[in-house]
Design a protein around this motif. Structure first.
Motif, mmCIF file in Angstrom:
data_model
loop_
_atom_site.group_PDB
_atom_site.id
_atom_site.type_symbol
_atom_site.label_atom_id
_atom_site.label_comp_id
_atom_site.label_asym_id
_atom_site.label_seq_id
_atom_site.Cartn_x
_atom_site.Cartn_y
_atom_site.Cartn_z
ATOM 1 N N ALA A 296 -17.719 6.852 0.926
ATOM 2 C CA ALA A 296 -18.826 6.135 0.283
ATOM 3 C C ALA A 296 -18.477 5.840 -1.175
ATOM 4 O O ALA A 296 -17.808 6.641 -1.835
ATOM 5 C CB ALA A 296 -20.106 6.959 0.357
ATOM 6 N N PRO A 297 -18.925 4.699 -1.700
ATOM 7 C CA PRO A 297 -18.656 4.383 -3.109
ATOM 8 C C PRO A 297 -19.276 5.439 -4.034
ATOM 9 O O PRO A 297 -20.353 5.965 -3.754
ATOM 10 C CB PRO A 297 -19.345 3.034 -3.312
ATOM 11 N N ILE A 298 -18.562 5.720 -5.101
ATOM 12 C CA ILE A 298 -19.062 6.631 -6.131
ATOM 13 C C ILE A 298 -18.652 6.072 -7.483
ATOM 14 O O ILE A 298 -17.548 5.557 -7.638
ATOM 15 C CB ILE A 298 -18.554 8.074 -5.911
ATOM 16 N N THR A 299 -19.569 6.131 -8.442
ATOM 17 C CA THR A 299 -19.319 5.617 -9.792
ATOM 18 C C THR A 299 -19.627 6.706 -10.813
ATOM 19 O O THR A 299 -20.055 7.806 -10.459
ATOM 20 C CB THR A 299 -20.200 4.389 -10.092
ATOM 21 N N GLU A 300 -19.455 6.341 -12.073
ATOM 22 C CA GLU A 300 -19.766 7.261 -13.162
ATOM 23 C C GLU A 300 -21.231 7.684 -13.148
ATOM 24 O O GLU A 300 -21.592 8.707 -13.732
ATOM 25 C CB GLU A 300 -19.388 6.646 -14.518
ATOM 26 N N ASP B 194 -4.538 2.881 -8.988
ATOM 27 C CA ASP B 194 -4.688 2.365 -10.350
ATOM 28 C C ASP B 194 -6.051 2.720 -10.930
ATOM 29 O O ASP B 194 -6.175 3.063 -12.105
ATOM 30 C CB ASP B 194 -4.482 0.852 -10.379
ATOM 31 N N LYS B 195 -7.086 2.642 -10.102
ATOM 32 C CA LYS B 195 -8.439 2.960 -10.565
ATOM 33 C C LYS B 195 -8.606 4.461 -10.816
ATOM 34 O O LYS B 195 -9.253 4.868 -11.779
ATOM 35 C CB LYS B 195 -9.476 2.474 -9.550
ATOM 36 N N VAL B 196 -8.020 5.276 -9.957
ATOM 37 C CA VAL B 196 -8.085 6.726 -10.153
ATOM 38 C C VAL B 196 -7.369 7.109 -11.439
ATOM 39 O O VAL B 196 -7.882 7.890 -12.248
ATOM 40 C CB VAL B 196 -7.474 7.482 -8.949
ATOM 41 N N HIS B 197 -6.185 6.537 -11.652
ATOM 42 C CA HIS B 197 -5.420 6.886 -12.852
ATOM 43 C C HIS B 197 -6.106 6.383 -14.119
ATOM 44 O O HIS B 197 -6.076 7.057 -15.151
ATOM 45 C CB HIS B 197 -3.988 6.384 -12.724
ATOM 46 N N ALA B 198 -6.767 5.224 -14.053
ATOM 47 C CA ALA B 198 -7.527 4.733 -15.212
ATOM 48 C C ALA B 198 -8.687 5.677 -15.513
ATOM 49 O O ALA B 198 -8.964 5.979 -16.678
ATOM 50 C CB ALA B 198 -8.038 3.317 -14.949
ATOM 51 N N MET B 199 -9.349 6.155 -14.473
ATOM 52 C CA MET B 199 -10.455 7.094 -14.669
ATOM 53 C C MET B 199 -9.945 8.386 -15.297
ATOM 54 O O MET B 199 -10.503 8.891 -16.263
ATOM 55 C CB MET B 199 -11.141 7.379 -13.329
ATOM 56 N N PHE C 223 -16.190 3.775 -13.684
ATOM 57 C CA PHE C 223 -15.242 3.733 -12.572
ATOM 58 C C PHE C 223 -15.984 3.450 -11.271
ATOM 59 O O PHE C 223 -17.179 3.695 -11.160
ATOM 60 C CB PHE C 223 -14.451 5.043 -12.452
ATOM 61 N N THR C 224 -15.263 2.925 -10.312
ATOM 62 C CA THR C 224 -15.760 2.746 -8.949
ATOM 63 C C THR C 224 -14.676 3.239 -8.006
ATOM 64 O O THR C 224 -13.615 2.634 -7.889
ATOM 65 C CB THR C 224 -16.088 1.260 -8.657
ATOM 66 N N LEU C 225 -14.935 4.378 -7.367
ATOM 67 C CA LEU C 225 -13.997 4.988 -6.445
ATOM 68 C C LEU C 225 -14.737 5.304 -5.146
ATOM 69 O O LEU C 225 -15.778 4.719 -4.882
ATOM 70 C CB LEU C 225 -13.387 6.248 -7.085
ATOM 71 N N VAL C 226 -14.212 6.205 -4.332
ATOM 72 C CA VAL C 226 -14.900 6.622 -3.111
ATOM 73 C C VAL C 226 -14.940 8.151 -3.055
ATOM 74 O O VAL C 226 -14.064 8.825 -3.595
ATOM 75 C CB VAL C 226 -14.236 6.071 -1.824
#
Length: 191
Positions: free
Chosen positions: A46-50, A128-133, A38-41
Motif C-alpha cells: 500500500a502507498p505510504i507517505t511522510e 531512487d525514491k528510498v535513497h532520496a528519503m 516521499f511516496t513509497l510502499v
C-alpha cells in the motif's frame, strides 16, 4: 548622558542578538517536519507517505532484511520496548525502512518485519525514491561487495525519534541501555 548612551547601545545589541537568534532558529526549525516528502510502499504494497509520520510520535529505523546483526537485534529490542511500554506507548508508531530496496520487496519486508512485531511497519519502494528519503533523514548507507558475488549494506544504526509534528526528537543508539531507550520512548509518547 554617557550612561544613557551606554544603556541604549546595550539595548540595541540585545535586540540585535535576539533577532539573529530568532532568525537562525526560524530557519532551522521553521515548522517544517524532519526529512523530505516521499511516496513509497509499506510491507503490504500500500502507498505510504511522510503523512504516516504526522499526528502521532514515530520511531523510524533504517536497515535491510539481509542484515546479519544490527537490524534483527534492533527490531527485536524495539518490539520488546513497545511491549514493555504497554499503554504508555500505545500512540507510538514504528517503521522499518529498507536501505536495500532492490532485495527488500514488500513481500520480503512483510515476512521479515512480521517476525518481530505487528506494530512495526516495513517501508520500501523504488530504489531512487528510498535513497532520496534516507538522504533527507540524514541516513548513511553504502552497498559493500562481500567478494563472493553478494553484498551487504553499511548503514546508520540509530533509531530516529519523531514527535507528532514529524520533527526530530532524538535517537536511540545501537546498544543503548534498555532503561534509557524506554525512558526516551516514554518521553516521546508523552510529548
Amino acid at each position: 548622558m554617557m550612561r544613557s548612551i551606554l544603556v541604549g547601545i546595550l539595548v540595541l545589541m540585545a535586540a540585535g542578538i535576539g533577532w539573529l537568534t530568532f532568525d537562525w532558529y526560524r530557519g532551522h526549525y521553521g515548522g517544517e517536519p524532519f526529512g523530505a516528502a516521499f511516496t513509497l510502499v509499506d510491507q503490504k504494497g500500500a502507498p505510504i507517505t511522510e503523512a504516516a509520520f504526522r499526528g502521532q510520535p514515530s520511531v523510524v529505523f533504517f536497515g535491510f532484511t539481509h542484515c546479519p546483526e544490527v537490524c534483527p537485534t534492533t527490531l527485536f529490542e524495539l518490539a520488546g520496548w513497545l511491549k514493555t511500554l504497554g499503554d504508555d506507548g500505545k500512540n507510538l508508531h514504528a517503521y522499518f525502512v529498507s536501505v536495500d530496496p532492490e532485495r527488500d520487496t514488500p513481500d520480503v519486508m512483510n515476512s521479515y518485519v512480521s517476525n518481530f512485531s505487528d506494530r512495526i511497519v516495513g517501508i520500501t519502494g523504488d530504489p531512487d525514491k528510498v535513497h532520496a528519503m534516507a538522504k533527507s533523514f540524514g541516513i548513511y548507507w553504502k552497498k559493500v561487495d562481500t567478494g563472493d558475488g553478494d553484498y551487504t549494506m553499511d548503514h546508520t544504526a540509530s533509531v530516529l525519534l519523531l514527535n507528532a509534528k514529524g520533527d526530530f526528537a532524538g535517537t536511540i543508539a545501537y546498544g543503548e541501555s534498555p532503561d534509557t531507550a524506554i525512558a526516551k520512548l516514554k518521553r516521546l509518547a508523552a510529548g
